[in-house]
Design a protein around this motif. Structure first.
Motif, mmCIF file in Angstrom:
data_model
loop_
_atom_site.group_PDB
_atom_site.id
_atom_site.type_symbol
_atom_site.label_atom_id
_atom_site.label_comp_id
_atom_site.label_asym_id
_atom_site.label_seq_id
_atom_site.Cartn_x
_atom_site.Cartn_y
_atom_site.Cartn_z
ATOM 1 N N UNK A 388 0.804 -1.220 0.000
ATOM 2 C CA UNK A 388 0.000 0.000 0.000
ATOM 3 C C UNK A 388 0.840 1.275 0.000
ATOM 4 N N UNK A 389 2.098 1.159 -0.402
ATOM 5 C CA UNK A 389 2.962 2.338 -0.407
ATOM 6 C C UNK A 389 2.446 3.407 -1.364
ATOM 7 N N UNK A 390 2.002 2.970 -2.554
ATOM 8 C CA UNK A 390 1.498 3.934 -3.531
ATOM 9 C C UNK A 390 0.256 4.652 -3.002
ATOM 10 N N UNK A 391 -0.574 3.932 -2.236
ATOM 11 C CA UNK A 391 -1.761 4.548 -1.643
ATOM 12 C C UNK A 391 -1.358 5.620 -0.630
ATOM 13 N N UNK A 392 -0.379 5.297 0.199
ATOM 14 C CA UNK A 392 0.097 6.253 1.199
ATOM 15 C C UNK A 392 0.710 7.476 0.534
ATOM 16 N N UNK A 393 1.484 7.238 -0.539
ATOM 17 C CA UNK A 393 2.139 8.350 -1.219
ATOM 18 C C UNK A 393 1.124 9.265 -1.901
ATOM 19 N N UNK A 394 0.075 8.673 -2.488
ATOM 20 C CA UNK A 394 -0.964 9.479 -3.127
ATOM 21 C C UNK A 394 -1.661 10.370 -2.106
ATOM 22 N N UNK A 395 -1.879 9.840 -0.906
ATOM 23 C CA UNK A 395 -2.478 10.643 0.158
ATOM 24 C C UNK A 395 -1.503 11.709 0.640
ATOM 25 N N UNK A 396 -0.231 11.341 0.760
ATOM 26 C CA UNK A 396 0.791 12.295 1.196
ATOM 27 C C UNK A 396 0.923 13.457 0.216
ATOM 28 N N UNK A 397 0.711 13.181 -1.069
ATOM 29 C CA UNK A 397 0.799 14.235 -2.077
ATOM 30 C C UNK A 397 -0.284 15.297 -1.888
ATOM 31 N N UNK A 398 -1.353 14.956 -1.179
ATOM 32 C CA UNK A 398 -2.434 15.909 -0.932
ATOM 33 C C UNK A 398 -2.166 16.793 0.280
ATOM 34 N N UNK A 399 -1.163 16.435 1.077
ATOM 35 C CA UNK A 399 -0.889 17.162 2.316
ATOM 36 C C UNK A 399 0.288 18.114 2.142
ATOM 37 N N UNK A 400 0.250 19.223 2.887
ATOM 38 C CA UNK A 400 1.369 20.174 2.849
ATOM 39 C C UNK A 400 2.627 19.535 3.410
ATOM 40 N N UNK A 401 2.475 18.787 4.490
ATOM 41 C CA UNK A 401 3.644 18.185 5.142
ATOM 42 C C UNK A 401 3.252 16.845 5.754
ATOM 43 N N UNK A 402 3.572 15.784 5.077
ATOM 44 C CA UNK A 402 3.306 14.444 5.617
ATOM 45 C C UNK A 402 4.346 13.482 5.071
ATOM 46 N N UNK A 403 4.884 12.662 5.963
ATOM 47 C CA UNK A 403 5.820 11.634 5.545
ATOM 48 C C UNK A 403 5.101 10.290 5.566
ATOM 49 N N UNK A 404 5.664 9.290 4.914
ATOM 50 C CA UNK A 404 5.037 7.969 4.912
ATOM 51 C C UNK A 404 5.983 6.963 5.580
ATOM 52 N N UNK A 405 5.382 5.949 6.192
ATOM 53 C CA UNK A 405 6.192 4.940 6.902
ATOM 54 C C UNK A 405 5.433 3.608 6.893
ATOM 55 N N UNK A 406 6.154 2.548 6.570
ATOM 56 C CA UNK A 406 5.516 1.243 6.500
ATOM 57 C C UNK A 406 5.269 0.695 7.907
ATOM 58 N N UNK A 407 4.102 0.073 8.075
ATOM 59 C CA UNK A 407 3.734 -0.579 9.323
ATOM 60 C C UNK A 407 3.197 -1.966 8.974
ATOM 61 N N UNK A 408 3.997 -3.007 9.149
ATOM 62 C CA UNK A 408 3.629 -4.353 8.687
ATOM 63 C C UNK A 408 2.309 -4.881 9.240
ATOM 64 N N UNK A 409 1.847 -4.354 10.367
ATOM 65 C CA UNK A 409 0.628 -4.871 10.980
ATOM 66 C C UNK A 409 -0.653 -4.283 10.378
ATOM 67 N N UNK A 410 -0.509 -3.268 9.524
ATOM 68 C CA UNK A 410 -1.687 -2.661 8.917
ATOM 69 C C UNK A 410 -2.169 -3.484 7.723
ATOM 70 N N UNK A 411 -3.475 -3.413 7.452
ATOM 71 C CA UNK A 411 -4.040 -4.118 6.311
ATOM 72 C C UNK A 411 -4.191 -3.183 5.127
ATOM 73 N N UNK A 412 -5.406 -3.124 4.574
ATOM 74 C CA UNK A 412 -5.633 -2.319 3.381
ATOM 75 C C UNK A 412 -5.841 -0.840 3.684
ATOM 76 N N UNK A 413 -6.140 -0.503 4.923
ATOM 77 C CA UNK A 413 -6.405 0.886 5.305
ATOM 78 C C UNK A 413 -5.127 1.570 5.779
ATOM 79 N N UNK A 414 -4.846 2.744 5.208
ATOM 80 C CA UNK A 414 -3.697 3.516 5.663
ATOM 81 C C UNK A 414 -4.147 4.420 6.809
#
Length: 456
Positions: A388-414
């Motif tokens: 789901x990295x691409x999903x997180x990055x697409x959401x991050x692109x909408x924010x003024x300041x947000x970083x992304x980080x992988x969390x292995x315990x998460x499912x389909x929801x970021x």
């Protein structure tokens, strides 16, 4: 609701000298000297307050009862011919703001300074009160106003032969008198008015989702007007102007010469540089059924407009500009509808997660829930699970300041975890966000060129 039609209609009225149509326009004298201190204006730029009036008398009586006349939609149209761009900023009617005192006129009593809905001054003191309120709330110098009622809007649509739209799902809205099948179709004046007014029969029933549909409709109509035969055939121009001017009201300083200047300026603006945006907002803390301006994004937007600066960060580059847009095209394409997001508020502002969730919903994201995080990161972070990295990055692109980080315990929801550094969203029309440079962050919008209305 009537922004583009009214602005273009006003612009084209320059041709009215040849067709004796100019005399149809009702004009009002607005004593702007009574406003006191006003925002500064920028030479060469023009700001027009556009009102879609919901007055329910005369030909409009079939649309129910409403007390007084008030804006069903309220927009600031900013035209910047020197920079080859134009912006139409929606001020949602559900916005609660600090309103200035205003003296009455005629049978209208006026009002004391108060906190109320952005569209209420017109009911208390007419156009003059509404004009003063918009200037004070936005800090934008308003040069002129244009108002069109329901019947006028229908006439505009019919004069251009209807507007082609893609209706994704059947619409059955009794309140708006609208019944449409799904699919690509040309809407006539009555259907278009119903589509623009429809609120509970489409989307989530909010005024924000209605505004987004209105922007898409107006973009489609503007494309049709600018790229069709309306401006090239005298007979078509006559019909169009006749429909517009019969129900149009303006200030008496919007002269034929001014309209001519607007018409010339608009012809030089590329469709990709005409931006439809909504003032950044979220749920009002005092009333869940009302909206409040989101800061600092709203002030950044208004400040950019007042200074005739770009609100998208591309300096009028339009569809063909490179930079960030080119980089975005290289990324894996993930649509908002594909992204499930949970919003967690670690910033501390009450109800912020709900406000952010509401904005994401209007943008098409799937909001799975809101709440508070167990641990607050040092900076706003979007956590994502495997794949789901691409999903997180697409959401991050909408924010003024947000970083992304992988969390292995998460499912389909970021998870979007708001921290103390949270600054809101960037413009969906291409802004790089933040308060640097000459762009305004936190802007929800689209361009006229993006109003593609063919069903896929």
């Amino acid at each position: 609701m009537l922004t583009t039609a009214a602005v273009i209609g006003t612009s084209l009225t320059a041709y009215a000298a040849y067709y004796d149509i100019y005399g149809n326009i009702e004009q009002q004298n607005i004593n702007t000297d009574a406003f006191g201190d006003r925002p500064s204006r920028v030479e060469g730029a023009l700001n027009i307050m556009v009102i879609g009036s919901d007055i329910r008398t005369g030909e409009n009586a079939n649309y129910g009862e409403a007390e007084g006349a008030r804006p069903d939609s309220l927009i600031v149209a900013h035209i910047s011919p020197n920079n080859g761009r134009a912006s139409l900023i929606n001020l949602p009617r559900d916005l609660i703001v600090d309103l200035p005192a205003c003296k009455g006129s005629g049978d209208k009593p006026g009002m004391p300074a108060q906190r109320g809905m952005i569209n209420s001054p017109m009911s208390f003191g007419g156009i003059q009160c509404q004009w003063k309120a918009v200037e004070q709330v936005t800090g934008i110098h308003i040069d002129h106003f244009v108002s069109v009622d329901f019947s006028g809007f229908k006439g505009i649509v019919n004069s251009v032969g209807g507007v082609r739209m893609c209706i994704p799902e059947p619409i059955d809205d009794e309140k708006a008198k609208l019944h449409l099948e799904a699919g690509e179709q040309v809407l006539n004046g009555e259907e278009s008015l119903g589509y623009m007014r429809s609120r509970y029969g489409q989307g989530d029933g909010s005024d924000l989702s209605r505004i987004k549909r209105q922007q898409e409709f107006l973009g489609a109509m503007l494309n049709q007007i600018m790229n069709g035969k309306i401006l090239t055939r005298p007979g078509n121009i006559t019909s169009f102007l006749g429909s517009v001017t019969e129900t149009m009201t303006t200030d008496d300083q919007l002269t034929l010469e001014v309209m001519t200047d607007i018409a010339i300026a608009m012809r030089e603006v590329d469709m990709g540089n005409i931006n439809f945006v909504t003032a950044p907002n979220g749920q009002a803390p005092s009333d869940p059924n009302r909206l409040a301006l989101t800061q600092p994004q709203a002030s950044q937007l208004f400040d950019a407009v007042s200074k005739d600066q770009s609100i998208t960060g591309d300096d009028g580059g339009g569809e063909g500009s490179g930079g960030d847009k080119g980089k975005e095209q290289e990324k894996e394409q993930v649509k908002p509808a594909d992204i499930s997001v949970e919003v967690l508020n670690g910033e501390g502002t009450p109800d912020l997660a709900s406000q952010v969730g509401q904005w994401l919903t209007t943008e098409g994201f799937q909001v799975a829930g809101t709440g508070n995080p167990l641990q607050i990161p040092s900076q706003t972070t979007i956590y994502y699970g495997p794949g789901k990295k691409a999903h997180a990055q697409a959401l991050a692109d909408e924010a003024v300041n947000a970083t992304i980080e992988e969390s292995p315990n998460l499912g389909d929801t970021v998870q979007l975890v708001l921290a103390q550094d949270w600054e809101g969203f960037t413009s969906t029309a291409g802004s790089s966000g933040g308060s640097s440079g000459d762009s305004a962050g936190g802007v929800e919008g689209t361009t006229a060129a993006e109003a593609e209305q063919k069903c896929s």
